[in-house]
Design a protein around this motif. Structure first.
Motif, PDB file in Angstrom:
ATOM      1  N   TRP A   1      37.308  38.174  45.403  1.00  0.00           N
ATOM      2  CA  TRP A   1      36.884  37.908  44.027  1.00  0.00           C
ATOM      3  C   TRP A   1      36.313  39.175  43.377  1.00  0.00           C
ATOM      4  CZ3 TRP A   1      37.933  35.195  40.098  1.00  0.00           C
ATOM      5  CH2 TRP A   1      37.030  35.036  39.039  1.00  0.00           C
TER       6      TRP A   1
ATOM      7  N   GLY B   1      33.166  36.165  57.380  1.00  0.00           N
ATOM      8  CA  GLY B   1      32.967  35.164  56.336  1.00  0.00           C
ATOM      9  C   GLY B   1      32.927  35.691  54.910  1.00  0.00           C
TER      10      GLY B   1
ATOM     11  N   GLY C   1      32.945  24.431  44.636  1.00  0.00           N
ATOM     12  CA  GLY C   1      32.709  25.480  43.643  1.00  0.00           C
ATOM     13  C   GLY C   1      33.366  26.809  43.969  1.00  0.00           C
ATOM     14  N   THR C   2      33.563  27.600  42.946  1.00  0.00           N
ATOM     15  CA  THR C   2      34.126  28.939  43.112  1.00  0.00           C
ATOM     16  C   THR C   2      33.119  29.964  42.577  1.00  0.00           C
ATOM     17  OG1 THR C   2      35.133  28.943  40.916  1.00  0.00           O
ATOM     18  CG2 THR C   2      36.465  28.069  42.741  1.00  0.00           C
ATOM     19  N   PRO C   3      33.294  31.220  42.964  1.00  0.00           N
ATOM     20  CA  PRO C   3      32.356  32.238  42.486  1.00  0.00           C
ATOM     21  C   PRO C   3      32.324  32.321  40.965  1.00  0.00           C
ATOM     22  CG  PRO C   3      34.213  33.225  43.677  1.00  0.00           C
ATOM     23  CD  PRO C   3      34.254  31.770  43.933  1.00  0.00           C
ATOM     24  N   TRP C   4      33.463  32.130  40.333  1.00  0.00           N
ATOM     25  CA  TRP C   4      33.465  32.165  38.871  1.00  0.00           C
ATOM     26  C   TRP C   4      32.504  31.108  38.317  1.00  0.00           C
ATOM     27  CZ3 TRP C   4      34.822  28.494  35.174  1.00  0.00           C
ATOM     28  CH2 TRP C   4      34.792  28.967  33.855  1.00  0.00           C
ATOM     29  N   GLU C   5      32.604  29.882  38.859  1.00  0.00           N
ATOM     30  CA  GLU C   5      31.731  28.804  38.386  1.00  0.00           C
ATOM     31  C   GLU C   5      30.275  29.069  38.740  1.00  0.00           C
ATOM     32  OE1 GLU C   5      34.352  25.925  40.516  1.00  0.00           O
ATOM     33  OE2 GLU C   5      33.622  24.597  38.932  1.00  0.00           O
TER      34      GLU C   5
ATOM     35  N   ILE D   1      36.725  35.998  51.143  1.00  0.00           N
ATOM     36  CA  ILE D   1      37.006  35.410  49.830  1.00  0.00           C
ATOM     37  C   ILE D   1      36.084  36.024  48.771  1.00  0.00           C
ATOM     38  CG2 ILE D   1      36.878  33.234  48.526  1.00  0.00           C
ATOM     39  CD1 ILE D   1      39.384  33.516  50.287  1.00  0.00           C
ATOM     40  N   ALA D   2      34.842  36.266  49.162  1.00  0.00           N
ATOM     41  CA  ALA D   2      33.906  36.924  48.249  1.00  0.00           C
ATOM     42  C   ALA D   2      34.413  38.331  47.901  1.00  0.00           C
ATOM     43  CB  ALA D   2      32.512  37.003  48.888  1.00  0.00           C
TER      44      ALA D   2
ATOM     45  N   TRP E   1      26.950  35.158  46.423  1.00  0.00           N
ATOM     46  CA  TRP E   1      26.871  36.507  45.858  1.00  0.00           C
ATOM     47  C   TRP E   1      26.858  36.467  44.331  1.00  0.00           C
ATOM     48  CZ3 TRP E   1      25.014  40.952  46.732  1.00  0.00           C
ATOM     49  CH2 TRP E   1      25.438  42.101  46.042  1.00  0.00           C
ATOM     50  N   GLU E   2      27.707  35.620  43.763  1.00  0.00           N
ATOM     51  CA  GLU E   2      27.731  35.510  42.298  1.00  0.00           C
ATOM     52  C   GLU E   2      26.432  34.906  41.778  1.00  0.00           C
ATOM     53  OE1 GLU E   2      29.633  36.487  39.764  1.00  0.00           O
ATOM     54  OE2 GLU E   2      30.943  37.578  41.118  1.00  0.00           O
TER      55      GLU E   2
ATOM     56  N   TYR F   1      43.048  28.624  46.308  1.00  0.00           N
ATOM     57  CA  TYR F   1      42.094  27.640  45.791  1.00  0.00           C
ATOM     58  C   TYR F   1      41.050  28.333  44.917  1.00  0.00           C
ATOM     59  CZ  TYR F   1      38.299  24.287  45.546  1.00  0.00           C
ATOM     60  OH  TYR F   1      37.320  23.459  45.073  1.00  0.00           O
ATOM     61  N   MET F   2      40.448  29.384  45.450  1.00  0.00           N
ATOM     62  CA  MET F   2      39.375  30.069  44.743  1.00  0.00           C
ATOM     63  C   MET F   2      39.880  30.657  43.430  1.00  0.00           C
ATOM     64  SD  MET F   2      38.116  33.363  44.108  1.00  0.00           S
ATOM     65  CE  MET F   2      38.585  34.526  45.390  1.00  0.00           C
TER      66      MET F   2
ATOM     67  N   THR G   1      34.462  29.122  49.990  1.00  0.00           N
ATOM     68  CA  THR G   1      33.947  29.902  48.859  1.00  0.00           C
ATOM     69  C   THR G   1      32.429  30.101  48.891  1.00  0.00           C
ATOM     70  OG1 THR G   1      33.734  27.862  47.574  1.00  0.00           O
ATOM     71  CG2 THR G   1      35.777  29.106  47.289  1.00  0.00           C
TER      72      THR G   1
ATOM     73  N   ARG H   1      41.075  27.798  40.821  1.00  0.00           N
ATOM     74  CA  ARG H   1      39.957  27.071  40.214  1.00  0.00           C
ATOM     75  C   ARG H   1      39.083  27.978  39.361  1.00  0.00           C
ATOM     76  NH1 ARG H   1      36.867  21.735  41.758  1.00  0.00           N
ATOM     77  NH2 ARG H   1      34.884  22.247  40.800  1.00  0.00           N
ATOM     78  N   SER H   2      39.318  29.281  39.459  1.00  0.00           N
ATOM     79  CA  SER H   2      38.633  30.231  38.577  1.00  0.00           C
ATOM     80  C   SER H   2      39.500  30.577  37.371  1.00  0.00           C
ATOM     81  CB  SER H   2      38.293  31.510  39.351  1.00  0.00           C
ATOM     82  OG  SER H   2      37.455  31.226  40.444  1.00  0.00           O
TER      83      SER H   2
ATOM     84  N   PRO I   1      31.111  41.796  49.461  1.00  0.00           N
ATOM     85  CA  PRO I   1      31.564  41.831  48.064  1.00  0.00           C
ATOM     86  C   PRO I   1      30.988  43.024  47.299  1.00  0.00           C
ATOM     87  CG  PRO I   1      30.117  39.932  48.493  1.00  0.00           C
ATOM     88  CD  PRO I   1      30.500  40.503  49.802  1.00  0.00           C
TER      89      PRO I   1
ATOM     90  N   ILE J   1      30.104  31.829  50.536  1.00  0.00           N
ATOM     91  CA  ILE J   1      29.485  33.154  50.531  1.00  0.00           C
ATOM     92  C   ILE J   1      29.788  33.873  49.211  1.00  0.00           C
ATOM     93  CG2 ILE J   1      29.555  35.433  51.663  1.00  0.00           C
ATOM     94  CD1 ILE J   1      27.923  33.321  53.191  1.00  0.00           C
ATOM     95  N   ALA J   2      30.998  33.694  48.725  1.00  0.00           N
ATOM     96  CA  ALA J   2      31.353  34.266  47.424  1.00  0.00           C
ATOM     97  C   ALA J   2      30.473  33.675  46.328  1.00  0.00           C
ATOM     98  CB  ALA J   2      32.834  34.002  47.124  1.00  0.00           C
TER      99      ALA J   2
END
Lengths: 302, 302
Positions: free
Chosen positions: B226, B219, A188-192, B222-223, A226-227, B263-264, A220, B267-268, B190, A222-223
């Motif tokens: 985004w 860590g 998964g990504t933060p957007w998802e 990436i957060a 947060w989302e 990747y992040m 991803t 996929r977003s 973030p 931790i990102a």
């Protein structure tokens, strides 16, 4: 500044350990759990009631539970995959024993993964999980449920949001204590995460709390946490050190690390109730036990 | 779905390598850069013009630059810490040589760190950086600038947002091509990334593009990327495999990994222009060169 509070569910003793090739003794597991309580974890997934031949690391589930500190401020969770598991969880309370406080059920959001992992399609899994939730409740056992592979399936790839939300809607009929979405394979990504938890929150209408379970397999986690937080999630699974692997990516890392989650949240003004320095100390102790460094970035930077 | 496009600045050849204890040959560096261009990197930080006694790994800066592919679609950046560096960058273009396209200046947002790292307070650094920007422009060299330690200082701890924004405001007078904020020691979260880049965007009023430089030391890289994206940043530094360390945390990881960022973002629904599979292949090749696995989570999961 304080933006709110999160609850950590420390899943190291279960999700973190279940893929460890060498069997950890019951004594060491109890020492680990005691240190986790020491750094502030108050809700812990302590074991799973699966067949010992399937997950040998969990063969001592009952012995671990019998040895848990008898604390009224802690919630101990046992993972259950079927009604037999719920019965084992109930049995831990027999004869006045403390036992587990809550069972965690799991339903896979993919027909293929579900069939390979639990021998069930989504529809079959839903029927059984609803039955388990009703059964646990009738027996006076608290119960929550996790929708796993909610962000992707190792066999089918994409998992549609509608599929996940339809499962959640049907589970909600049984009024579980909580519905979690798990990114079991860490795609998964933060957007998802923002999208899917936002939609789940709408689906549940604030009546059932949400929980998030992320793996850091592709960096991803931790990102995503947060989302998910921004989408209203206040309870997060994480494991000390980032213990736990991914059977579909043997060289990859596992659950998001408790230390990394706590660092990120605390420095963002979110209260966590966790003593980060004590968590890092527990990490160093357990890294010595395992004979290898654990993935947590925060612990490595300390 | 497509939410937009980002530009990668591949900083592996400079920030990624500068802390490597063993000297990498010019030939291998050029092979690495060629593979980076191969996976789609079109803007690369190829070297820094620092004194070879300070950073021995960069002693062959001129040789690396002389060997770069003569591509009009690539932007090669040389890092400069003083006017002497700008002069060396200019010299790479003499006698019709291709040379570097752009210099990257650095100012530290902390008096203590600035004095230890470059022998300058913030005020002294600002004066010199403005002078360098003017000089580069007068000589026809494109120039941008990075505010380092913008999320925290290894010596002073907190760095105030007002300090960072005041530096940016003064730098903006010189109209650099871009102003970047760097989380040099990887402490940012973030929440802070969104806050600080949001404020920077307001300060710059859309007239000067922003760039983000994150390390994944704790860590959060990436957060942070985004959140920076959501705050309007469209250009991101990253290094293949997450090369690059942190001199203040020897066991910690370095820059955010190109593979993990791509990747992040991809996929977003964000276009990156990078071929992830080719980047992972380049990672495997360079891991063999170094004799160790690189930190990128995505490459490890592949």
């Amino acid at each position: 500044m304080s933006f709110g509070t999160i609850e950590l569910v420390e899943v190291g003793p279960r999700d973190g350990l279940q893929n460890e090739p060498d069997i950890i003794s019951t004594e060491v597991k109890l020492d680990l759990i005691s240190r986790m309580i020491g750094y502030g974890a108050r809700r812990l997934e302590v074991a799973s009631f699966v067949h010992p031949q399937r997950v040998p690391q969990m063969a001592d589930a009952e012995a671990v539970i019998a040895g848990l500190p008898d604390r009224s401020d802690c919630t101990y969770i046992g993972l259950v995959l079927n009604k037999r598991g719920v019965m084992r969880a109930l049995a831990t309370r027999e004869n006045g024993a403390r036992g587990v406080d809550q069972v965690g059920c799991v339903i896979v959001a993919s027909d293929t993964f579900g069939q390979k992992n639990q021998g069930q399609t989504i529809a079959e899994g839903l029927a059984e999980t609803r039955d388990m939730l009703r059964f646990a409740r009738a027996e006076g056992m608290r119960a929550q449920v996790t929708i796993s592979a909610a962000f992707g399936c190792p066999f089918e790839g994409e998992v549609k949001h509608e599929t996940v939300l339809a499962i959640a809607e049907e589970l909600a009929i049984e009024n579980p204590e909580e519905i979690a979405l798990a990114d079991t394979i860490g795609v998964g990504t933060p957007w998802e995460a923002g999208e899917l938890f936002g939609k789940l929150g709408e689906t549940l209408g604030g009546k059932i709390p949400m929980r998030a379970h992320f793996h850091n397999t592709r960096g991803t986690g931790i990102a995503n946490a947060w989302e998910a937080y921004k989408a209203g999630v206040r309870t997060f699974d994480a494991s000390l050190g980032g213990l736990g692997g991914c059977p579909f990516a043997p060289r990859a890392t596992g659950n998001i690390a408790t230390e990394d989650l706590i660092y990120m949240m605390a420095r963002s003004g979110v209260d966590t109730g966790i003593d980060l320095a004590a968590a890092i100390a527990a990490n160093k102790w357990f890294a010595d036990v395992l004979g290898r460094e654990l993935p947590s970035a925060v612990a490595r930077a300390a």
